[in-house]
Scaffold this active site. Structure first.
Site, PDB file in Angstrom:
ATOM      1  N   CYS A  54       0.843  -1.251   0.111  1.00 15.23           N
ATOM      2  CA  CYS A  54      -0.102   0.065   0.151  1.00 15.23           C
ATOM      3  C   CYS A  54       0.803   1.362  -0.198  1.00 15.23           C
ATOM      4  O   CYS A  54       1.786   1.330   0.833  1.00 15.23           O
ATOM      5  CB  CYS A  54      -0.907   0.113   0.872  1.00 15.23           C
ATOM      6  SG  CYS A  54      -2.153   1.513   1.262  1.00 15.23           S
ATOM      7  N   CYS A  58       0.443   4.868   6.622  1.00 18.04           N
ATOM      8  CA  CYS A  58      -0.131   4.690   8.079  1.00 18.04           C
ATOM      9  C   CYS A  58       0.682   3.892   8.952  1.00 18.04           C
ATOM     10  O   CYS A  58       1.234   2.479   8.922  1.00 18.04           O
ATOM     11  CB  CYS A  58      -1.477   3.927   8.040  1.00 18.04           C
ATOM     12  SG  CYS A  58      -2.476   4.682   6.779  1.00 18.04           S
ATOM     13  N   CYS A  61       0.120   0.171  10.418  1.00 14.11           N
ATOM     14  CA  CYS A  61      -0.108  -0.949   9.224  1.00 14.11           C
ATOM     15  C   CYS A  61       0.811  -1.608   9.000  1.00 14.11           C
ATOM     16  O   CYS A  61       1.725  -1.282   8.459  1.00 14.11           O
ATOM     17  CB  CYS A  61      -0.943  -0.104   8.281  1.00 14.11           C
ATOM     18  SG  CYS A  61      -1.671  -1.335   7.167  1.00 14.11           S
ATOM     19  N   CYS A  98     -17.024  -8.436   5.405  1.00 14.48           N
ATOM     20  CA  CYS A  98     -16.221  -7.386   5.112  1.00 14.48           C
ATOM     21  C   CYS A  98     -15.205  -7.638   4.596  1.00 14.48           C
ATOM     22  O   CYS A  98     -14.117  -8.459   4.911  1.00 14.48           O
ATOM     23  CB  CYS A  98     -15.954  -6.646   6.507  1.00 14.48           C
ATOM     24  SG  CYS A  98     -15.227  -5.183   6.193  1.00 14.48           S
ATOM     25  N   CYS A 129     -20.001  -5.595   3.405  1.00 16.45           N
ATOM     26  CA  CYS A 129     -19.118  -4.247   3.614  1.00 16.45           C
ATOM     27  C   CYS A 129     -17.690  -4.511   2.882  1.00 16.45           C
ATOM     28  O   CYS A 129     -17.173  -5.630   2.815  1.00 16.45           O
ATOM     29  CB  CYS A 129     -19.037  -4.505   5.232  1.00 16.45           C
ATOM     30  SG  CYS A 129     -17.754  -2.932   5.737  1.00 16.45           S
ATOM     31  N   CYS A 189     -19.280   2.803   8.069  1.00 14.24           N
ATOM     32  CA  CYS A 189     -18.955   2.157   9.455  1.00 14.24           C
ATOM     33  C   CYS A 189     -17.277   2.846   9.597  1.00 14.24           C
ATOM     34  O   CYS A 189     -16.684   3.001   8.693  1.00 14.24           O
ATOM     35  CB  CYS A 189     -18.250   0.633   8.953  1.00 14.24           C
ATOM     36  SG  CYS A 189     -17.349  -0.080  10.445  1.00 14.24           S
ATOM     37  N   ARG A 261     -18.392  -1.377  17.670  1.00 16.98           N
ATOM     38  CA  ARG A 261     -17.726  -2.655  17.590  1.00 16.98           C
ATOM     39  C   ARG A 261     -16.560  -2.648  18.382  1.00 16.98           C
ATOM     40  O   ARG A 261     -15.552  -1.817  18.207  1.00 16.98           O
ATOM     41  CB  ARG A 261     -17.310  -3.112  16.039  1.00 16.98           C
ATOM     42  CG  ARG A 261     -16.757  -4.340  15.869  1.00 16.98           C
ATOM     43  CD  ARG A 261     -16.709  -4.748  14.445  1.00 16.98           C
ATOM     44  NE  ARG A 261     -17.990  -4.782  13.836  1.00 16.98           N
ATOM     45  CZ  ARG A 261     -17.895  -4.202  12.528  1.00 16.98           C
ATOM     46  NH1 ARG A 261     -17.105  -3.433  12.122  1.00 16.98           N
ATOM     47  NH2 ARG A 261     -19.223  -4.327  12.123  1.00 16.98           N
TER      48      ARG A 261
HETATM   49  N1  SAM Z   1      -6.616   0.611   3.173  1.00 18.59           N
HETATM   50  C1  SAM Z   1      -7.968   0.916   3.352  1.00 18.59           C
HETATM   51  C2  SAM Z   1      -8.036   2.089   4.574  1.00 18.59           C
HETATM   52  O1  SAM Z   1      -6.923   2.336   5.070  1.00 18.59           O
HETATM   53  O2  SAM Z   1      -8.942   2.620   4.418  1.00 18.59           O
HETATM   54  C3  SAM Z   1      -8.613  -0.230   4.171  1.00 18.59           C
HETATM   55  C4  SAM Z   1      -7.951  -1.279   4.837  1.00 18.59           C
HETATM   56  S1  SAM Z   1      -7.228  -0.535   6.197  1.00 18.59           S
HETATM   57  C5  SAM Z   1      -6.320  -1.840   6.858  1.00 18.59           C
HETATM   58  C6  SAM Z   1      -8.730  -0.605   7.494  1.00 18.59           C
HETATM   59  C7  SAM Z   1      -8.359  -0.199   9.026  1.00 18.59           C
HETATM   60  O3  SAM Z   1      -7.819  -1.389   9.543  1.00 18.59           O
HETATM   61  C8  SAM Z   1      -7.767   0.959   9.327  1.00 18.59           C
HETATM   62  O4  SAM Z   1      -8.394   2.340   9.034  1.00 18.59           O
HETATM   63  C9  SAM Z   1      -7.367   1.034  10.450  1.00 18.59           C
HETATM   64  O5  SAM Z   1      -8.128   1.628  11.260  1.00 18.59           O
HETATM   65  C10 SAM Z   1      -7.526  -0.498  10.793  1.00 18.59           C
HETATM   66  N2  SAM Z   1      -5.930  -1.111  11.185  1.00 18.59           N
HETATM   67  C11 SAM Z   1      -4.991  -1.299  10.338  1.00 18.59           C
HETATM   68  N3  SAM Z   1      -4.120  -1.670  10.965  1.00 18.59           N
HETATM   69  C12 SAM Z   1      -4.381  -1.978  12.402  1.00 18.59           C
HETATM   70  C13 SAM Z   1      -3.539  -2.336  13.448  1.00 18.59           C
HETATM   71  N4  SAM Z   1      -2.266  -2.824  13.340  1.00 18.59           N
HETATM   72  N5  SAM Z   1      -4.292  -2.387  14.725  1.00 18.59           N
HETATM   73  C14 SAM Z   1      -5.597  -1.993  14.692  1.00 18.59           C
HETATM   74  N6  SAM Z   1      -6.253  -1.527  13.538  1.00 18.59           N
HETATM   75  C15 SAM Z   1      -5.816  -1.467  12.398  1.00 18.59           C
HETATM   76  C1  DTB Z   2     -11.607  -2.057  11.498  1.00 18.84           C
HETATM   77  O1  DTB Z   2     -12.229  -0.857  12.089  1.00 18.84           O
HETATM   78  N1  DTB Z   2     -10.745  -2.798  11.870  1.00 18.84           N
HETATM   79  C2  DTB Z   2     -10.624  -3.763  10.759  1.00 18.84           C
HETATM   80  C3  DTB Z   2     -11.678  -3.582   9.979  1.00 18.84           C
HETATM   81  N2  DTB Z   2     -12.005  -2.391  10.184  1.00 18.84           N
HETATM   82  C4  DTB Z   2     -11.103  -3.423   8.449  1.00 18.84           C
HETATM   83  C5  DTB Z   2      -9.392  -3.928  10.534  1.00 18.84           C
HETATM   84  C6  DTB Z   2      -8.213  -4.322  11.663  1.00 18.84           C
HETATM   85  C7  DTB Z   2      -6.989  -4.870  11.144  1.00 18.84           C
HETATM   86  C8  DTB Z   2      -6.127  -5.348  12.111  1.00 18.84           C
HETATM   87  C9  DTB Z   2      -4.692  -5.412  11.876  1.00 18.84           C
HETATM   88  C10 DTB Z   2      -4.719  -6.422  10.787  1.00 18.84           C
HETATM   89  O2  DTB Z   2      -4.963  -7.466  10.754  1.00 18.84           O
HETATM   90  O3  DTB Z   2      -3.910  -6.144   9.761  1.00 18.84           O
HETATM   91 FE1  SF4 Z   3      -2.770   1.289   3.269  1.00 18.93          FE
HETATM   92 FE2  SF4 Z   3      -2.622   0.016   5.747  1.00 18.93          FE
HETATM   93 FE3  SF4 Z   3      -3.102   2.823   5.502  1.00 18.93          FE
HETATM   94 FE4  SF4 Z   3      -5.018   1.235   4.674  1.00 18.93          FE
HETATM   95  S1  SF4 Z   3      -4.297   1.357   6.781  1.00 18.93           S
HETATM   96  S2  SF4 Z   3      -4.193   2.886   3.593  1.00 18.93           S
HETATM   97  S3  SF4 Z   3      -3.899  -0.509   3.943  1.00 18.93           S
HETATM   98  S4  SF4 Z   3      -1.208   1.491   4.919  1.00 18.93           S
END
Ligand code: SAM
Ligand code: DTB
Ligand code: SF4
Length: 313
Positions: A54, A58, A61, A98, A129, A189, A261
């Site tokens: 990606c 973030c 992530c 989702c 979703c 959401c 949630r």
């Molecule tokens: N790339 C898209 C975005 O960022 O909107 C969709 C996927 S992204 C992984 C969805 C959400 O997962 C993020 O906005 C964040 O709130 C959550 N998330 C990602 N990594 C996480 C982590 N290590 N711990 C908790 N929540 C996480």
């Molecule tokens: C949300 O609020 N949490 C989910 C979903 N929406 C997409 C994602 C959590 C991701 C946790 C870290 C991972 O598994 O990579």
């Molecule tokens: Fe990309 Fe992860 Fe950020 Fe979603 S949360 S935009 S997958 S870096």
């Protein structure tokens, strides 16, 4: 009568956070019972349909290309495999499926490939979703036409803390996508993550943004950061359990009709902690052994917990 407000002031929200814990929980739980069955928890299952690489940065992530997290990138998953996973989720009792993609935003071409996935899941009788990053208004309308029920797009943290977490987009970008989703009449959401080095004022501010949206998000995920080795936030101190529960309770009070949630981070929480979150107003979880790239509690354990608590899904 439950009053739905969109004019919460930060001082009012901070005053909720500062209430004695039992008073806060009693207030939140009383509000919870007015709109919801207190013994019911909605369950959603997650599937990462496109992994890693990606372009966003973030700091929490595993899927950002900016950090070496050891995650292997994968192309957009084949529809057959997606629908196979959706069937497993349905058999386990999930009512919503989702699908997430590690995109900054979908191209129109990639969106075209996601649409039959949404339709296939819908045909199985589950709610749908997706979380695909930022959307144009046009793309939101396209998703609505495809029959999408929910779009997940988290604001993640407060506007004040945002640039400490993400620099490749800004807070307003997130709000613009939420507006496009609401305009298209897709259920929103949107929530955030605790454990990003934020203060209690940041948490209040994040909830203030959510509850002062034109309409409250239908679903509000509160995630506990899952620390990912290789990311800048791998060693950030987590919030205490009391602070986490307080945030759930305040979210419940501010958004009395939204489903809150208890999202990522449950593997680190014991049964009593999760039970307290359900009492404080959480009424949804992610169900199934995987979140996107990290582990979630196993379904058998969750079923046993629900049994012990007398919770129905
Ligand atoms: N790339 C898209 C975005 O960022 O909107 C969709 C996927 S992204 C992984 C969805 C959400 O997962 C993020 O906005 C964040 O709130 C959550 N998330 C990602 N990594 C996480 C982590 N290590 N711990 C908790 N929540 C996480
Ligand atoms: C949300 O609020 N949490 C989910 C979903 N929406 C997409 C994602 C959590 C991701 C946790 C870290 C991972 O598994 O990579
Ligand atoms: Fe990309 Fe992860 Fe950020 Fe979603 S949360 S935009 S997958 S870096």
């Amino acid at each position: 009568m439950i009053e739905i407000r969109n004019d919460w002031k930060i001082e009012e929200i901070e005053a909720l956070f500062a209430m004695p814990f039992n008073d806060l929980l009693f207030t939140a739980h009383s509000i919870h019972r007015e709109s919801f069955d207190p013994n019911k928890v909605q369950v959603s299952s997650l599937l990462n349909i496109k992994t890693g690489a990606c372009p966003e940065d973030c700091s929490y992530c595993s899927q950002s290309s900016k950090y070496d997290t050891g995650l292997e990138r994968e192309k957009l998953m084949d529809i057959d495999k997606v629908l196979q996973q959706a069937m497993v989720a349905k058999e386990q009792g999930a009512s919503r499926f989702c699908m997430g993609a590690a995109w900054r935003n979908p191209t129109d071409k990639s969106l075209d490939k996601v649409i039959p996935m949404i339709q296939g899941v819908k045909d199985m009788g589950m709610e749908t979703c997706v979380t695909l990053g930022m959307l144009t208004q046009e793309q939101a309308f396209t998703l609505k036409e495809a029959g999408l029920d929910y779009y997940n797009h988290n604001i993640d943290t407060s506007k004040e803390n945002y640039s400490n977490v993400i620099t490749t987009r800004n807070f307003q970008d997130r709000l613009d996508t939420l507006e496009a989703v609401q305009n298209a009449d897709i259920s929103v959401c949107s929530g955030g993550i605790l454990g990003l080095g934020e203060t209690q004022t940041d948490r209040a501010s994040m909830l203030q943004t959510l509850c002062n949206l034109e309409s409250h998000p239908d679903s509000v995920p509160i995630n506990l950061l899952v620390p990912i080795p290789g990311t800048p936030f791998e060693n950030v101190d987590p919030p205490s359990e009391v602070e986490f529960v307080r945030t759930i309770a305040v979210a419940r009070i501010l958004m009395p009709k939204s489903v809150v949630r208890l999202s990522a981070g449950r593997t680190e929480m014991g049964e009593a902690m999760q039970a307290t979150c359900f009492f404080a107003g959480a009424n949804s979880i992610f169900y199934g052994e995987q979140l996107l790239t990290t582990d979630n509690p196993n379904t058998k354990g969750d079923q046993e917990l629900f049994e012990k608590l007398g919770i129905n899904i």
